[in-house]
Scaffold this motif. Structure first.
Motif, PDB file in Angstrom:
ATOM      1  N   ASP A   6       0.841  -1.202   0.000  1.00  0.00           N
ATOM      2  CA  ASP A   6       0.000   0.000   0.000  1.00  0.00           C
ATOM      3  C   ASP A   6       0.874   1.250   0.000  1.00  0.00           C
ATOM      4  O   ASP A   6       0.979   1.957   0.998  1.00  0.00           O
ATOM      5  CB  ASP A   6      -0.932  -0.019   1.209  1.00  0.00           C
ATOM      6  CG  ASP A   6      -1.988   1.072   1.146  1.00  0.00           C
ATOM      7  OD1 ASP A   6      -2.119   1.721   0.089  1.00  0.00           O
ATOM      8  OD2 ASP A   6      -2.673   1.279   2.156  1.00  0.00           O
ATOM      9  N   LEU A   7       1.530   1.526  -1.121  1.00  0.00           N
ATOM     10  CA  LEU A   7       2.454   2.659  -1.250  1.00  0.00           C
ATOM     11  C   LEU A   7       1.861   3.742  -2.126  1.00  0.00           C
ATOM     12  O   LEU A   7       1.171   3.460  -3.105  1.00  0.00           O
ATOM     13  CB  LEU A   7       3.777   2.188  -1.870  1.00  0.00           C
ATOM     14  CG  LEU A   7       4.522   1.089  -1.138  1.00  0.00           C
ATOM     15  CD1 LEU A   7       5.771   0.720  -1.921  1.00  0.00           C
ATOM     16  CD2 LEU A   7       4.881   1.520   0.262  1.00  0.00           C
ATOM     17  N   ARG A   8       2.181   4.981  -1.762  1.00  0.00           N
ATOM     18  CA  ARG A   8       1.763   6.142  -2.555  1.00  0.00           C
ATOM     19  C   ARG A   8       2.894   7.152  -2.568  1.00  0.00           C
ATOM     20  O   ARG A   8       3.652   7.249  -1.606  1.00  0.00           O
ATOM     21  CB  ARG A   8       0.516   6.765  -1.927  1.00  0.00           C
ATOM     22  CG  ARG A   8      -0.636   5.797  -1.929  1.00  0.00           C
ATOM     23  CD  ARG A   8      -1.872   6.376  -1.341  1.00  0.00           C
ATOM     24  NE  ARG A   8      -2.840   5.284  -1.174  1.00  0.00           N
ATOM     25  CZ  ARG A   8      -3.736   5.229  -0.237  1.00  0.00           C
ATOM     26  NH1 ARG A   8      -3.812   6.193   0.648  1.00  0.00           N
ATOM     27  NH2 ARG A   8      -4.568   4.213  -0.163  1.00  0.00           N
ATOM     28  N   PRO A   9       3.027   7.911  -3.663  1.00  0.00           N
ATOM     29  CA  PRO A   9       4.059   8.958  -3.685  1.00  0.00           C
ATOM     30  C   PRO A   9       3.835   9.951  -2.543  1.00  0.00           C
ATOM     31  O   PRO A   9       2.705  10.267  -2.192  1.00  0.00           O
ATOM     32  CB  PRO A   9       3.856   9.632  -5.039  1.00  0.00           C
ATOM     33  CG  PRO A   9       3.123   8.633  -5.869  1.00  0.00           C
ATOM     34  CD  PRO A   9       2.283   7.841  -4.910  1.00  0.00           C
ATOM     35  N   SER A  10       4.920  10.434  -1.962  1.00  0.00           N
ATOM     36  CA  SER A  10       4.845  11.370  -0.842  1.00  0.00           C
ATOM     37  C   SER A  10       5.168  12.779  -1.308  1.00  0.00           C
ATOM     38  O   SER A  10       5.930  12.966  -2.257  1.00  0.00           O
ATOM     39  CB  SER A  10       5.833  10.968   0.248  1.00  0.00           C
ATOM     40  OG  SER A  10       5.857  11.919   1.282  1.00  0.00           O
ATOM     41  N   GLU A  11       4.615  13.741  -0.620  1.00  0.00           N
ATOM     42  CA  GLU A  11       4.925  15.141  -0.902  1.00  0.00           C
ATOM     43  C   GLU A  11       6.232  15.567  -0.239  1.00  0.00           C
ATOM     44  O   GLU A  11       6.642  16.710  -0.356  1.00  0.00           O
ATOM     45  CB  GLU A  11       3.774  16.028  -0.444  1.00  0.00           C
ATOM     46  CG  GLU A  11       2.491  15.784  -1.222  1.00  0.00           C
ATOM     47  CD  GLU A  11       1.352  16.669  -0.741  1.00  0.00           C
ATOM     48  OE1 GLU A  11       1.583  17.530   0.126  1.00  0.00           O
ATOM     49  OE2 GLU A  11       0.237  16.483  -1.236  1.00  0.00           O
ATOM     50  N   ALA A  12       6.906  14.650   0.461  1.00  0.00           N
ATOM     51  CA  ALA A  12       8.153  14.956   1.171  1.00  0.00           C
ATOM     52  C   ALA A  12       9.301  15.268   0.213  1.00  0.00           C
ATOM     53  O   ALA A  12      10.279  15.874   0.613  1.00  0.00           O
ATOM     54  CB  ALA A  12       8.535  13.809   2.088  1.00  0.00           C
ATOM     55  N   GLY A  13       9.181  14.838  -1.030  1.00  0.00           N
ATOM     56  CA  GLY A  13      10.233  15.141  -1.992  1.00  0.00           C
ATOM     57  C   GLY A  13      10.327  14.110  -3.098  1.00  0.00           C
ATOM     58  O   GLY A  13       9.611  13.111  -3.104  1.00  0.00           O
ATOM     59  N   HIS A  14      11.229  14.361  -4.036  1.00  0.00           N
ATOM     60  CA  HIS A  14      11.413  13.467  -5.176  1.00  0.00           C
ATOM     61  C   HIS A  14      11.901  12.097  -4.711  1.00  0.00           C
ATOM     62  O   HIS A  14      12.855  12.000  -3.954  1.00  0.00           O
ATOM     63  CB  HIS A  14      12.424  14.070  -6.147  1.00  0.00           C
ATOM     64  CG  HIS A  14      12.643  13.242  -7.358  1.00  0.00           C
ATOM     65  ND1 HIS A  14      11.689  13.125  -8.343  1.00  0.00           N
ATOM     66  CD2 HIS A  14      13.674  12.468  -7.744  1.00  0.00           C
ATOM     67  CE1 HIS A  14      12.142  12.326  -9.283  1.00  0.00           C
ATOM     68  NE2 HIS A  14      13.358  11.917  -8.939  1.00  0.00           N
ATOM     69  N   GLY A  15      11.232  11.053  -5.137  1.00  0.00           N
ATOM     70  CA  GLY A  15      11.617   9.699  -4.771  1.00  0.00           C
ATOM     71  C   GLY A  15      11.096   9.244  -3.423  1.00  0.00           C
ATOM     72  O   GLY A  15      11.424   8.158  -2.976  1.00  0.00           O
ATOM     73  N   ALA A  16      10.295  10.054  -2.759  1.00  0.00           N
ATOM     74  CA  ALA A  16       9.763   9.687  -1.442  1.00  0.00           C
ATOM     75  C   ALA A  16       8.435   8.959  -1.599  1.00  0.00           C
ATOM     76  O   ALA A  16       7.614   9.313  -2.437  1.00  0.00           O
ATOM     77  CB  ALA A  16       9.586  10.921  -0.573  1.00  0.00           C
ATOM     78  N   TRP A  17       8.253   7.939  -0.781  1.00  0.00           N
ATOM     79  CA  TRP A  17       7.046   7.127  -0.817  1.00  0.00           C
ATOM     80  C   TRP A  17       6.481   6.974   0.580  1.00  0.00           C
ATOM     81  O   TRP A  17       7.214   6.898   1.553  1.00  0.00           O
ATOM     82  CB  TRP A  17       7.370   5.735  -1.385  1.00  0.00           C
ATOM     83  CG  TRP A  17       7.743   5.805  -2.814  1.00  0.00           C
ATOM     84  CD1 TRP A  17       8.994   6.029  -3.319  1.00  0.00           C
ATOM     85  CD2 TRP A  17       6.874   5.719  -3.925  1.00  0.00           C
ATOM     86  NE1 TRP A  17       8.943   6.072  -4.682  1.00  0.00           N
ATOM     87  CE2 TRP A  17       7.653   5.880  -5.091  1.00  0.00           C
ATOM     88  CE3 TRP A  17       5.500   5.506  -4.071  1.00  0.00           C
ATOM     89  CZ2 TRP A  17       7.110   5.835  -6.364  1.00  0.00           C
ATOM     90  CZ3 TRP A  17       4.967   5.458  -5.335  1.00  0.00           C
ATOM     91  CH2 TRP A  17       5.762   5.617  -6.460  1.00  0.00           C
ATOM     92  N   GLU A  18       5.155   6.919   0.685  1.00  0.00           N
ATOM     93  CA  GLU A  18       4.446   6.712   1.950  1.00  0.00           C
ATOM     94  C   GLU A  18       3.897   5.295   1.969  1.00  0.00           C
ATOM     95  O   GLU A  18       3.301   4.851   0.994  1.00  0.00           O
ATOM     96  CB  GLU A  18       3.261   7.661   2.074  1.00  0.00           C
ATOM     97  CG  GLU A  18       3.624   9.108   2.090  1.00  0.00           C
ATOM     98  CD  GLU A  18       2.391  10.005   2.087  1.00  0.00           C
ATOM     99  OE1 GLU A  18       1.249   9.499   2.023  1.00  0.00           O
ATOM    100  OE2 GLU A  18       2.593  11.222   2.141  1.00  0.00           O
ATOM    101  N   CYS A  19       4.108   4.603   3.071  1.00  0.00           N
ATOM    102  CA  CYS A  19       3.481   3.300   3.279  1.00  0.00           C
ATOM    103  C   CYS A  19       2.292   3.521   4.198  1.00  0.00           C
ATOM    104  O   CYS A  19       2.462   3.950   5.339  1.00  0.00           O
ATOM    105  CB  CYS A  19       4.461   2.306   3.898  1.00  0.00           C
ATOM    106  SG  CYS A  19       3.672   0.715   4.252  1.00  0.00           S
ATOM    107  N   HIS A  20       1.105   3.239   3.709  1.00  0.00           N
ATOM    108  CA  HIS A  20      -0.089   3.463   4.516  1.00  0.00           C
ATOM    109  C   HIS A  20      -0.388   2.297   5.444  1.00  0.00           C
ATOM    110  O   HIS A  20      -1.329   2.365   6.233  1.00  0.00           O
ATOM    111  CB  HIS A  20      -1.273   3.779   3.608  1.00  0.00           C
ATOM    112  CG  HIS A  20      -1.176   5.159   3.040  1.00  0.00           C
ATOM    113  ND1 HIS A  20      -2.010   6.172   3.388  1.00  0.00           N
ATOM    114  CD2 HIS A  20      -0.286   5.711   2.175  1.00  0.00           C
ATOM    115  CE1 HIS A  20      -1.678   7.281   2.761  1.00  0.00           C
ATOM    116  NE2 HIS A  20      -0.623   7.033   2.003  1.00  0.00           N
TER     117      HIS A  20
END
Length: 52
Positions: free
Chosen positions: A18-32
């Motif tokens: 369950d991954l989505r791109p993050s607004e933290a920066g380029h190449g960052a991903w969020e695991c929900h």
């Protein structure tokens, strides 16, 4: 060479998908699943070949 990059298929911490791109920066991903944010970065190639 294509500018298209592969996306991670699973979280390196919990293994969930369950991954989505993050607004933290380029190449960052969020695991929900585990609420972690991580980044993926290509560092380079080895200067010598890898023996099989």
């Amino acid at each position: 060479m294509s500018e298209t990059r592969s996306v991670p298929l699973y979280c390196p911490y919990c293994g969930e998908e369950d991954l989505r791109p993050s607004e933290a920066g380029h190449g960052a991903w969020e695991c929900h699943a585990c609420a972690r944010v991580f980044s993926v970065k290509f560092t380079g190639l080895l200067s010598r070949g890898v023996a099989r």
